[in-house]
Design a protein around this motif. Structure first.
Motif, PDB file in Angstrom:
ATOM      1  N   GLU A 125      16.717  33.080 -11.745  1.00 51.56           N
ATOM      2  CA  GLU A 125      16.811  33.219 -10.290  1.00 51.56           C
ATOM      3  C   GLU A 125      15.453  33.508  -9.641  1.00 51.56           C
ATOM      4  OE1 GLU A 125      17.779  33.234  -6.478  1.00 51.56           O
ATOM      5  OE2 GLU A 125      19.031  32.480  -8.111  1.00 51.56           O
ATOM      6  N   PRO A 126      14.612  34.402 -10.208  1.00 51.75           N
ATOM      7  CA  PRO A 126      13.289  34.612  -9.595  1.00 51.75           C
ATOM      8  C   PRO A 126      12.457  33.334  -9.519  1.00 51.75           C
ATOM      9  CG  PRO A 126      13.774  36.359 -11.175  1.00 51.75           C
ATOM     10  CD  PRO A 126      14.841  35.313 -11.345  1.00 51.75           C
ATOM     11  N   LEU A 127      12.645  32.428 -10.479  1.00 50.41           N
ATOM     12  CA  LEU A 127      11.929  31.144 -10.445  1.00 50.41           C
ATOM     13  C   LEU A 127      12.535  30.216  -9.408  1.00 50.41           C
ATOM     14  CD1 LEU A 127      11.635  30.618 -14.317  1.00 50.41           C
ATOM     15  CD2 LEU A 127       9.814  31.365 -12.783  1.00 50.41           C
ATOM     16  N   LEU A 128      13.858  30.161  -9.358  1.00 51.94           N
ATOM     17  CA  LEU A 128      14.533  29.276  -8.404  1.00 51.94           C
ATOM     18  C   LEU A 128      14.226  29.666  -6.960  1.00 51.94           C
ATOM     19  CD1 LEU A 128      18.036  28.997 -10.137  1.00 51.94           C
ATOM     20  CD2 LEU A 128      16.197  27.304 -10.157  1.00 51.94           C
ATOM     21  N   SER A 129      14.011  30.957  -6.729  1.00 52.13           N
ATOM     22  CA  SER A 129      13.743  31.412  -5.361  1.00 52.13           C
ATOM     23  C   SER A 129      12.401  30.916  -4.834  1.00 52.13           C
ATOM     24  CB  SER A 129      13.785  32.944  -5.306  1.00 52.13           C
ATOM     25  OG  SER A 129      12.740  33.496  -6.097  1.00 52.13           O
ATOM     26  N   ARG A 130      11.533  30.394  -5.740  1.00 50.39           N
ATOM     27  CA  ARG A 130      10.233  29.847  -5.325  1.00 50.39           C
ATOM     28  C   ARG A 130      10.275  28.338  -5.124  1.00 50.39           C
ATOM     29  NH1 ARG A 130       7.343  32.288 -10.462  1.00 50.39           N
ATOM     30  NH2 ARG A 130       5.974  30.481 -10.146  1.00 50.39           N
ATOM     31  N   ALA A 131      11.414  27.716  -5.400  1.00 52.61           N
ATOM     32  CA  ALA A 131      11.472  26.251  -5.406  1.00 52.61           C
ATOM     33  C   ALA A 131      11.214  25.635  -4.034  1.00 52.61           C
ATOM     34  CB  ALA A 131      12.819  25.781  -5.936  1.00 52.61           C
ATOM     35  N   HIS A 132      11.590  26.335  -2.963  1.00 48.56           N
ATOM     36  CA  HIS A 132      11.466  25.753  -1.626  1.00 48.56           C
ATOM     37  C   HIS A 132      10.039  25.821  -1.079  1.00 48.56           C
ATOM     38  CE1 HIS A 132      11.713  30.049  -0.780  1.00 48.56           C
ATOM     39  NE2 HIS A 132      11.176  29.793   0.411  1.00 48.56           N
ATOM     40  N   VAL A 133       9.195  26.698  -1.652  1.00 46.46           N
ATOM     41  CA  VAL A 133       7.869  26.945  -1.064  1.00 46.46           C
ATOM     42  C   VAL A 133       6.991  25.686  -1.060  1.00 46.46           C
ATOM     43  CG1 VAL A 133       5.761  28.328  -1.222  1.00 46.46           C
ATOM     44  CG2 VAL A 133       7.994  29.388  -1.662  1.00 46.46           C
ATOM     45  N   PRO A 134       6.797  24.987  -2.206  1.00 51.22           N
ATOM     46  CA  PRO A 134       5.980  23.761  -2.163  1.00 51.22           C
ATOM     47  C   PRO A 134       6.583  22.683  -1.255  1.00 51.22           C
ATOM     48  CG  PRO A 134       6.242  24.528  -4.424  1.00 51.22           C
ATOM     49  CD  PRO A 134       7.210  25.308  -3.588  1.00 51.22           C
ATOM     50  N   LEU A 135       7.914  22.624  -1.156  1.00 56.35           N
ATOM     51  CA  LEU A 135       8.547  21.612  -0.319  1.00 56.35           C
ATOM     52  C   LEU A 135       8.216  21.864   1.148  1.00 56.35           C
ATOM     53  CD1 LEU A 135      12.078  21.556  -2.045  1.00 56.35           C
ATOM     54  CD2 LEU A 135       9.978  20.388  -2.732  1.00 56.35           C
ATOM     55  N   GLU A 136       8.313  23.117   1.585  1.00 62.51           N
ATOM     56  CA  GLU A 136       7.984  23.461   2.974  1.00 62.51           C
ATOM     57  C   GLU A 136       6.512  23.212   3.257  1.00 62.51           C
ATOM     58  OE1 GLU A 136       9.150  27.505   3.240  1.00 62.51           O
ATOM     59  OE2 GLU A 136      11.252  27.063   3.741  1.00 62.51           O
ATOM     60  N   GLN A 137       5.649  23.583   2.307  1.00 62.05           N
ATOM     61  CA  GLN A 137       4.215  23.413   2.510  1.00 62.05           C
ATOM     62  C   GLN A 137       3.833  21.934   2.624  1.00 62.05           C
ATOM     63  OE1 GLN A 137       1.880  26.062   2.800  1.00 62.05           O
ATOM     64  NE2 GLN A 137       0.670  24.351   3.557  1.00 62.05           N
ATOM     65  N   ALA A 138       4.433  21.093   1.779  1.00 62.99           N
ATOM     66  CA  ALA A 138       4.118  19.660   1.824  1.00 62.99           C
ATOM     67  C   ALA A 138       4.537  19.057   3.163  1.00 62.99           C
ATOM     68  CB  ALA A 138       4.811  18.941   0.679  1.00 62.99           C
ATOM     69  N   LEU A 139       5.724  19.404   3.656  1.00 65.72           N
ATOM     70  CA  LEU A 139       6.176  18.893   4.954  1.00 65.72           C
ATOM     71  C   LEU A 139       5.264  19.370   6.076  1.00 65.72           C
ATOM     72  CD1 LEU A 139      10.060  19.287   4.628  1.00 65.72           C
ATOM     73  CD2 LEU A 139       8.786  17.154   4.727  1.00 65.72           C
ATOM     74  N   ALA A 140       4.855  20.642   6.026  1.00 64.36           N
ATOM     75  CA  ALA A 140       3.976  21.177   7.065  1.00 64.36           C
ATOM     76  C   ALA A 140       2.622  20.478   7.059  1.00 64.36           C
ATOM     77  CB  ALA A 140       3.796  22.684   6.862  1.00 64.36           C
ATOM     78  N   ASP A 141       2.052  20.260   5.871  1.00 65.38           N
ATOM     79  CA  ASP A 141       0.749  19.589   5.780  1.00 65.38           C
ATOM     80  C   ASP A 141       0.826  18.147   6.250  1.00 65.38           C
ATOM     81  OD1 ASP A 141      -0.247  21.905   4.749  1.00 65.38           O
ATOM     82  OD2 ASP A 141      -0.303  21.233   2.666  1.00 65.38           O
ATOM     83  N   ALA A 142       1.994  17.517   6.078  1.00 62.05           N
ATOM     84  CA  ALA A 142       2.157  16.119   6.506  1.00 62.05           C
ATOM     85  C   ALA A 142       2.603  16.007   7.957  1.00 62.05           C
ATOM     86  CB  ALA A 142       3.178  15.425   5.606  1.00 62.05           C
ATOM     87  N   GLU A 170       0.824  -1.205   0.000  1.00 60.52           N
ATOM     88  CA  GLU A 170       0.000   0.000   0.000  1.00 60.52           C
ATOM     89  C   GLU A 170       0.857   1.254   0.000  1.00 60.52           C
ATOM     90  OE1 GLU A 170      -2.430   0.514   3.450  1.00 60.52           O
ATOM     91  OE2 GLU A 170      -0.723   0.796   4.797  1.00 60.52           O
ATOM     92  N   LEU A 171       0.268   2.335  -0.483  1.00 53.02           N
ATOM     93  CA  LEU A 171       0.868   3.665  -0.359  1.00 53.02           C
ATOM     94  C   LEU A 171      -0.221   4.624   0.106  1.00 53.02           C
ATOM     95  CD1 LEU A 171       0.075   5.940  -2.787  1.00 53.02           C
ATOM     96  CD2 LEU A 171       1.372   4.337  -4.164  1.00 53.02           C
ATOM     97  N   VAL A 172       0.197   5.575   0.926  1.00 51.60           N
ATOM     98  CA  VAL A 172      -0.719   6.586   1.457  1.00 51.60           C
ATOM     99  C   VAL A 172      -0.107   7.951   1.204  1.00 51.60           C
ATOM    100  CG1 VAL A 172      -1.854   7.499   3.510  1.00 51.60           C
ATOM    101  CG2 VAL A 172      -1.555   5.030   3.261  1.00 51.60           C
ATOM    102  N   VAL A 173      -0.824   8.786   0.458  1.00 52.50           N
ATOM    103  CA  VAL A 173      -0.363  10.151   0.218  1.00 52.50           C
ATOM    104  C   VAL A 173      -0.690  10.979   1.451  1.00 52.50           C
ATOM    105  CG1 VAL A 173      -0.552  12.177  -1.265  1.00 52.50           C
ATOM    106  CG2 VAL A 173      -0.742   9.900  -2.255  1.00 52.50           C
ATOM    107  N   LYS A 174       0.333  11.527   2.078  1.00 53.20           N
ATOM    108  CA  LYS A 174       0.136  12.310   3.301  1.00 53.20           C
ATOM    109  C   LYS A 174      -0.108  13.788   3.002  1.00 53.20           C
ATOM    110  CE  LYS A 174       0.216  10.655   6.678  1.00 53.20           C
ATOM    111  NZ  LYS A 174      -0.898   9.949   7.364  1.00 53.20           N
ATOM    112  N   ALA A 175       0.560  14.318   1.992  1.00 52.48           N
ATOM    113  CA  ALA A 175       0.385  15.731   1.649  1.00 52.48           C
ATOM    114  C   ALA A 175       0.918  15.994   0.248  1.00 52.48           C
ATOM    115  CB  ALA A 175       1.104  16.617   2.661  1.00 52.48           C
ATOM    116  N   THR A 176       0.341  16.984  -0.408  1.00 51.22           N
ATOM    117  CA  THR A 176       0.808  17.401  -1.727  1.00 51.22           C
ATOM    118  C   THR A 176       0.730  18.918  -1.808  1.00 51.22           C
ATOM    119  OG1 THR A 176       0.035  15.367  -2.777  1.00 51.22           O
ATOM    120  CG2 THR A 176       0.454  17.229  -4.208  1.00 51.22           C
ATOM    121  N   SER A 177       1.787  19.515  -2.345  1.00 52.83           N
ATOM    122  CA  SER A 177       1.800  20.956  -2.575  1.00 52.83           C
ATOM    123  C   SER A 177       2.378  21.219  -3.962  1.00 52.83           C
ATOM    124  CB  SER A 177       2.627  21.657  -1.496  1.00 52.83           C
ATOM    125  OG  SER A 177       2.474  23.061  -1.593  1.00 52.83           O
TER     126      SER A 177
END
Length: 737
Positions: free
Chosen positions: A309-326, A218-225
């Motif tokens: 660079e303006p795009l790369l500076s947004r790369a961490h946002v979904p990662l932080e949000q997914a960890l927080a939601d999980a 089985e797999l369980v999706v805990k969070a997605t951002s």
């Protein structure tokens, strides 16, 4: 029947099939492992996939891409305007839905996005069927996790119009997770700590992070951002913006004012980005930027990274949000699996690596992992294949609430309820209870419209409950409604029924959770009563009146289902009549495309025959044709060739067949003479071969006969020698005696 998984992408689509005890990615008609996600229109037929890409530059205004990104949108949606910057065909409003206006069969036509997707899926169906040599019906398709109910319904409707049965819409990263986990034999057991994997998908237009827990089976999706506007095409656009300024100063050409120049620059920018993924600098060459200008430039990796660079500076946002939601930390993640074509940009990989502080994993094929996961999901759901059970538990991206009118007889009744929260398990069913005296309606919508992509309508559907009536003035009918978010992530009120409170008798059984302490007074009393009951029962066996031991019962109040309640639904999905009409129209266009393709094939056959027969007149058929015949035939071939490139350039299939048959009839006698000679030579050769074989057989038989005669003579000589030698021995023996 083929079991097909489709990764329907913004830029291209990958098709995978389950076969040969595994999953294979199949190739299209030009042997590519992916097919461009675009549809083009011409004066005779449509161009879909590879053919649409081939003619894109010469047919920009009639070629539509970004099909998936337009699903479920209205024309006024700001996301539609973003897509218009990547699509050169004009987008228009078609009955409240965004569509495209194109020239098709010599006249202006408007097609909704649902139709365009259905056209493309028809091509995908044909590609899969041609490769597998089997009919294609069941399939699983991937979608971005942020797709709303209306967007998912568009894909379901488009699949039906294309004649496909959609078994499941599965989120991109969930499909990749399934493909990753189903092949692992070392996953922890049910009671062990799960293995936690972060799947990061950098596609052409999306950036998604899903945290998934794995246990055996089985797999369980805990969070997605996600970030809906961070992907490969955004990196390309950064390069285009840089080149626009450079070309404007260097060549006095503003590419934003010339659609064809912009399209060519986009292609060059994408190529430059790919080269910079493995090199420190890359040349940019744009041929025919304008009719008299060929543009060129040089971009270094350092310059490229500064652009994005303006795009790369947004790369961490979904990662932080997914960890927080999980509710997890970076240290809780065991594996960071990266996929998607956009993830090849070194600077982006470095940002992800520095965020997690872990070595990134690339065990999945970055371009094909999602399609493979879809094929695995299809194999699990299809009765055709036997697959190891692997449960998939996904989650809803947005909270859903139901609203209704307040009942007149219940003044303090609430009128809304959030039934499915964000992160709720999918698929999932909830039972809603209403006390009503008459039919009523309820509506479903998303709770926070601001969280939806673009300006998607938060409304999901309206559901009318019929057949509600009360027996008495003060009585209410207890209505139960089954609301379900199904395997596609789509909400429906599937059924309704009414119940009544009734007192029923039920047997008291100790094993049903009513157990007593055996050492208590009541426990000892029950044992005495049971013993006494068994004693009387045993004695009763000796008589004719045998009675069973009395059962112990109690009265309880239960809700008993009494009947069904009809429900009529109004959602964003197309009606059955509308789907049937669009299916008929799509089938007609498919037949039109096939007729055009067959006509072109017959035209090519005619052209090939003219050139081939002309060459054979001086070569293969030279000895079978007289000079007069040759002159007449050449004249006919030349006339046919002139006709083919003039008035015969655009005619019907039947005319090409008639011309072809006319030439074949004229050439028939010559071909017959050639055939007769070839046949005579073949028979003569066969006769010679048979004669040689007969001679070889006769020689072999003669040789064997000669060897047999020699063997007989040798045997006689040996017998004579023995006979002559024997008396000599006997005489010698007698003399000795």
């Amino acid at each position: 029947m083929s079991v097909v998984g489709v990764d329907f992408g913004t830029l291209k689509t990958v098709i995978a099939v389950a076969r040969n005890r595994g999953v294979d990615v199949i190739t299209n008609e030009v042997s590519n492992r992916s097919t461009p996600s675009m549809v083009g229109f011409g004066p005779k037929s449509r161009y879909i996939g590879e053919t649409a890409k081939t003619q894109e530059m010469s047919n920009l205004k009639n070629t539509v891409g970004s099909l998936k990104r337009l699903a479920g949108r209205s024309f006024n949606d700001p996301d539609t305007q973003i897509e218009q910057s990547y699509i050169f065909a004009p987008l228009v409003d078609v009955n409240g839905q965004v569509g495209a206006e194109v020239n098709y069969l010599g006249k202006k036509e408007k097609f909704t996005n649902t139709q365009l997707i259905a056209m493309y899926l028809s091509k995908i169906k044909q590609t899969a069927a041609n490769e597998t040599k089997l009919p294609v019906s069941d399939f699983v398709m991937s979608v971005p996790v942020w797709f709303t109910d209306i967007q998912r319904r568009v894909l379901i409707d488009a699949s039906e119009i294309a004649g496909l049965k959609l078994l499941r819409l599965i989120n991109d990263t969930t499909a990749a997770a399934l493909g990753w986990g189903i092949t692992k034999l070392d996953l922890p057991g049910p009671e062990e700590k799960p293995r936690r994997v972060a799947f990061i998908d950098v596609g052409h237009s999306n950036y998604t992070c899903s945290i998934v827990e794995f246990r055996k089976g089985e797999l369980v999706v805990k969070a997605t951002s996600y970030d809906r506007h961070l992907g490969g095409r955004n990196f390309d656009r950064a390069v285009v913006d840089h080149l626009q300024k450079e070309f404007k100063g260097k060549y006095k050409v503003d590419i934003m004012e010339h659609p064809r120049a912009l399209a060519r620059t986009l292609v060059a920018a994408e190529k430059c980005k790919k080269i910079l993924s493995a090199n420190q600098q890359a040349p940019v060459n744009v041929e025919s930027l304008t009719p008299d200008v060929d543009a060129s430039s040089m971009v270094t990796r350092q310059e490229f990274e500064a652009m994005i660079e303006p795009l790369l500076s947004r790369a961490h946002v979904p990662l932080e949000q997914a960890l927080a939601d999980a509710n997890l930390t970076k240290d809780d993640i065991d594996v960071v699996e990266v996929l998607g074509g956009g993830s090849r940009v070194p600077a982006l990989k470095e940002r992800i690596h520095s965020f997690f502080g872990k070595t990134l994993s690339y065990t999945l094929n970055q371009d094909e992992a999602v399609a493979r996961g879809c094929a695995f999901s299809c194999a699990i759901l299809s009765p055709v294949f036997r697959v190891r059970d692997f449960a998939v538990q996904d989650i809803t991206p947005y909270p859903i609430e139901f609203t209704w009118e307040k009942a007149a007889d219940i003044p303090d009744e609430e009128t809304s309820l959030t039934v499915f929260n964000r992160g709720n398990v999918v698929p999932s069913t909830k039972i809603l209870t209403f006390y009503r005296k008459q039919p009523f309606d309820l509506e479903a919508k998303y709770v926070n419209p601001d969280q939806l992509p673009g300006k998607i309508n938060p409304w999901i559907g309206r559901f009318s409950v019929k057949g509600v009536k009360a027996d008495g003035k003060d009585d209410f009918m207890i209505c139960k409604l089954k609301a379900r978010v199904n395997i596609h992530g789509v909400l429906n009120v599937e059924s309704g029924y009414y119940v009544e409170d009734q007192e029923v008798e039920e047997e008291i059984k100790d094993e049903d959770g009513d157990k007593k302490d055996p050492d208590s007074i009541s426990g000892r009393a029950d044992r005495f009563l049971n013993k006494l009951t068994r004693t009387f029962s045993d004695k009763a066996m000796d008589t004719d009146n045998k009675e069973e031991a009395p059962k112990r019962t109690r009265k309880v109040k239960k809700q008993v289902r009494k009947g069904d309640l009809p429900i009529s639904s109004g959602t964003a999905a197309l009606s059955e009549a509308a789907k049937a009409a669009l299916l008929e129209k799509e089938s007609a266009m498919v037949m039109e495309d096939k007729l055009v393709a067959d006509t072109e094939e017959k035209k090519n056959e005619l052209e090939t025959y003219i050139y081939d027969f002309r060459n054979k007149l001086d070569d293969q058929y030279a000895e079978f044709v007289s000079d007069d015949e040759k002159a007449k035939i050449r004249e006919k071939l030349d006339a046919s060739e002139d006709w083919l490139y003039d008035e015969g350039d655009d005619t019907t299939k039947a005319v090409y067949i008639a011309k072809f048959d006319e030439l074949r009839a004229m050439a028939g006698p010559i071909v017959q003479r050639h055939f007769e000679k070839v046949d005579a030579e073949r028979r003569a050769a066969q006769e010679r071969l048979e004669a040689e074989r007969a001679a070889r057989r006769a020689a072999e038989e003669a040789r064997k006969a000669a060897e047999g005669d020699k063997g007989a003579d040798a045997t006689k000589d040996e017998e004579m020698t023995d006979a002559e030698a024997k008396p000599e021995v006997e005489e010698a023996g007698e003399g000795t005696k």
